[in-house]
Design an enzyme around this catalytic site. Structure first.
Site, PDB file in Angstrom:
ATOM      1  N   ASP A  15       0.897  -1.000   0.122  1.00 32.90           N
ATOM      2  CA  ASP A  15       0.038   0.133  -0.035  1.00 32.90           C
ATOM      3  C   ASP A  15       1.081   1.101   0.212  1.00 32.90           C
ATOM      4  OD1 ASP A  15      -2.328   1.755   0.330  1.00 32.90           O
ATOM      5  OD2 ASP A  15      -2.183   1.806   2.468  1.00 32.90           O
ATOM      6  N   SER A  16       0.306   2.506  -0.358  1.00 29.98           N
ATOM      7  CA  SER A  16       0.946   3.577  -0.211  1.00 29.98           C
ATOM      8  C   SER A  16       1.604   3.800   1.371  1.00 29.98           C
ATOM      9  CB  SER A  16       0.293   4.790  -0.824  1.00 29.98           C
ATOM     10  OG  SER A  16      -0.950   4.950   0.189  1.00 29.98           O
ATOM     11  N   TYR A  47      -0.830   7.847  -2.574  1.00 27.60           N
ATOM     12  CA  TYR A  47      -1.163   7.548  -4.064  1.00 27.60           C
ATOM     13  C   TYR A  47      -2.591   8.147  -4.796  1.00 27.60           C
ATOM     14  CZ  TYR A  47       2.095   3.503  -4.202  1.00 27.60           C
ATOM     15  OH  TYR A  47       3.060   2.773  -4.069  1.00 27.60           O
ATOM     16  N   GLY A  48      -3.591   8.455  -3.918  1.00 27.94           N
ATOM     17  CA  GLY A  48      -4.732   8.978  -4.445  1.00 27.94           C
ATOM     18  C   GLY A  48      -4.644  10.605  -5.286  1.00 27.94           C
ATOM     19  N   CYS A  78      -4.519  -1.388  -1.928  1.00 22.47           N
ATOM     20  CA  CYS A  78      -4.790   0.020  -2.096  1.00 22.47           C
ATOM     21  C   CYS A  78      -5.704   0.164  -3.158  1.00 22.47           C
ATOM     22  CB  CYS A  78      -3.488   0.845  -2.592  1.00 22.47           C
ATOM     23  SG  CYS A  78      -3.632   2.610  -3.128  1.00 22.47           S
ATOM     24  N   ASN A  79      -6.813   0.739  -3.041  1.00 21.36           N
ATOM     25  CA  ASN A  79      -7.857   1.005  -4.168  1.00 21.36           C
ATOM     26  C   ASN A  79      -7.381   1.896  -5.359  1.00 21.36           C
ATOM     27  OD1 ASN A  79     -10.929   0.217  -2.771  1.00 21.36           O
ATOM     28  ND2 ASN A  79      -9.423   1.006  -1.207  1.00 21.36           N
ATOM     29  N   GLU A 156      -2.538   8.364   8.706  1.00 16.42           N
ATOM     30  CA  GLU A 156      -1.077   8.286   9.001  1.00 16.42           C
ATOM     31  C   GLU A 156      -0.575   8.781  10.065  1.00 16.42           C
ATOM     32  OE1 GLU A 156       1.499   6.560   6.664  1.00 16.42           O
ATOM     33  OE2 GLU A 156      -0.284   5.561   5.608  1.00 16.42           O
ATOM     34  N   CYS A 188     -11.420   3.299   0.511  1.00 15.38           N
ATOM     35  CA  CYS A 188      -9.769   3.206   0.667  1.00 15.38           C
ATOM     36  C   CYS A 188      -9.335   2.434   1.839  1.00 15.38           C
ATOM     37  CB  CYS A 188      -9.203   4.821   1.132  1.00 15.38           C
ATOM     38  SG  CYS A 188      -7.772   5.027   1.382  1.00 15.38           S
ATOM     39  N   THR A 189      -8.410   1.703   1.851  1.00 14.70           N
ATOM     40  CA  THR A 189      -7.787   0.762   2.787  1.00 14.70           C
ATOM     41  C   THR A 189      -7.419   1.740   4.186  1.00 14.70           C
ATOM     42  OG1 THR A 189      -5.673   0.524   1.982  1.00 14.70           O
ATOM     43  CG2 THR A 189      -7.378  -1.266   1.355  1.00 14.70           C
ATOM     44  N   HIS A 190      -7.127   2.840   3.849  1.00 13.50           N
ATOM     45  CA  HIS A 190      -6.945   3.844   5.073  1.00 13.50           C
ATOM     46  C   HIS A 190      -8.231   3.795   5.931  1.00 13.50           C
ATOM     47  CE1 HIS A 190      -2.913   4.887   3.473  1.00 13.50           C
ATOM     48  NE2 HIS A 190      -2.572   5.181   4.605  1.00 13.50           N
TER      49      HIS A 190
END
Length: 271
Positions: A15-16, A47-48, A78-79, A156, A188-190
């Site tokens: 992932d980012s 990344y988005g 990561c989407n 983050e 989003c995986t976050h």
């Protein structure tokens, strides 16, 4: 089914940043015997908001790094990276590549009033892959797409319930609720790390859809189909790499994965 991949090989996940750990937890819970490799591309976060060609290059480089370390499958946790790069990764690498996408189909099926909100990054919402997803499943419902600037950075920072986090999330959620949204899809995986606060602000009557468990089940299905599941009573090991400052990322992994987690710097050739 015959395969050149090793049953004992690890599963590679990237992932980012730390958002993909939300997916990794479901994988670990479902497949405790599997060894896991995880790359947090924190040096290129997020990344988005990056151009698609940048996300594609990073995804290919990291996937190659994981394959060189024996990965028998790759999970693009990561989407945005899935939307941009999963087709290319599947073409370049002869192993299962599992992507993630907003759970629009289950979101629509759970919606009582037919108004579904999709929370995601601009990169995901602007992709052709997402447009196809809406075209395939969103025709009979009202789908409201909502970029969430600042949410990745909020996760983050590992501050999930601060006054700033509440204000940031409320600024996105409140207008959606006024439009009649009764189901929110975390694209989003976050975002699963913000789920408790999202639920609190949205109210208990609003359904929240997270695809993490489904991703782990799909990975299990694909490995089983290829005869690549590890059959062992011994827990699999784990390795972690970051492309940014490994020391500064340590407290994030300590909170979201476990204390004392060893983070290795991604080699310069991959950075």
């Amino acid at each position: 089914m015959m395969t050149d991949l090793e049953v004992a090989g690890p599963i590679g996940v990237f992932d980012s940043g730390i958002g993909g750990l939300s997916v990794l937890k479901h994988i670990r819970r479902l497949l405790p015997a599997e060894s896991l490799l995880y790359v947090a591309d924190t040096g290129h976060l997020p990344y988005g908001s990056k151009p698609p060609d940048v996300v594609l290059r990073r995804s290919v480089a990291i996937s190659r790094f994981l394959v060189e370390r024996g990965a028998k499958a790759i999970v693009v946790a990561c989407n945005t990276a899935t939307a941009v790069a999963v087709a290319e990764l599947r073409q370049q690498f002869a192993l299962p590549v599992i992507g993630v996408e907003p759970g629009l189909k289950p979101g629509i099926s759970r919606s009582r009033g037919g108004v579904v909100g999709v929370l995601a990054t601009e990169g995901t919402l602007g992709s052709e892959k997402f447009r196809r997803l809406v075209s395939a499943h969103g025709q009979q419902r009202q789908v409201i797409v909502q970029p969430c600037p600042g949410w990745v950075e909020q996760v983050e920072s590992c501050t999930f319930d601060s006054a700033g986090a509440r204000e940031l999330i409320a600024s996105i959620i409140t207008p959606l609720l006024r439009q009649g949204v009764d189901t929110l899809v975390l694209g989003c995986t976050h975002y699963p790390y913000l789920r408790p606060l999202i639920q609190e602000l949205a109210g208990p009557e609003v359904e929240i859809v997270d695809t993490g468990p489904a991703i782990a089940r799909e990975l299990q299905r694909r490995l089983d189909l290829l005869g690549l599941l590890t059959d062992s009573a011994v827990a699999g090991d784990e390795r972690f790499w970051v492309s940014g400052d490994a020391r500064s990322a340590g407290w994030q992994f300590a909170r979201l994965w476990r204390p004392g987690c060893l983070l290795e710097p991604l080699p310069d050739s991959v950075k």
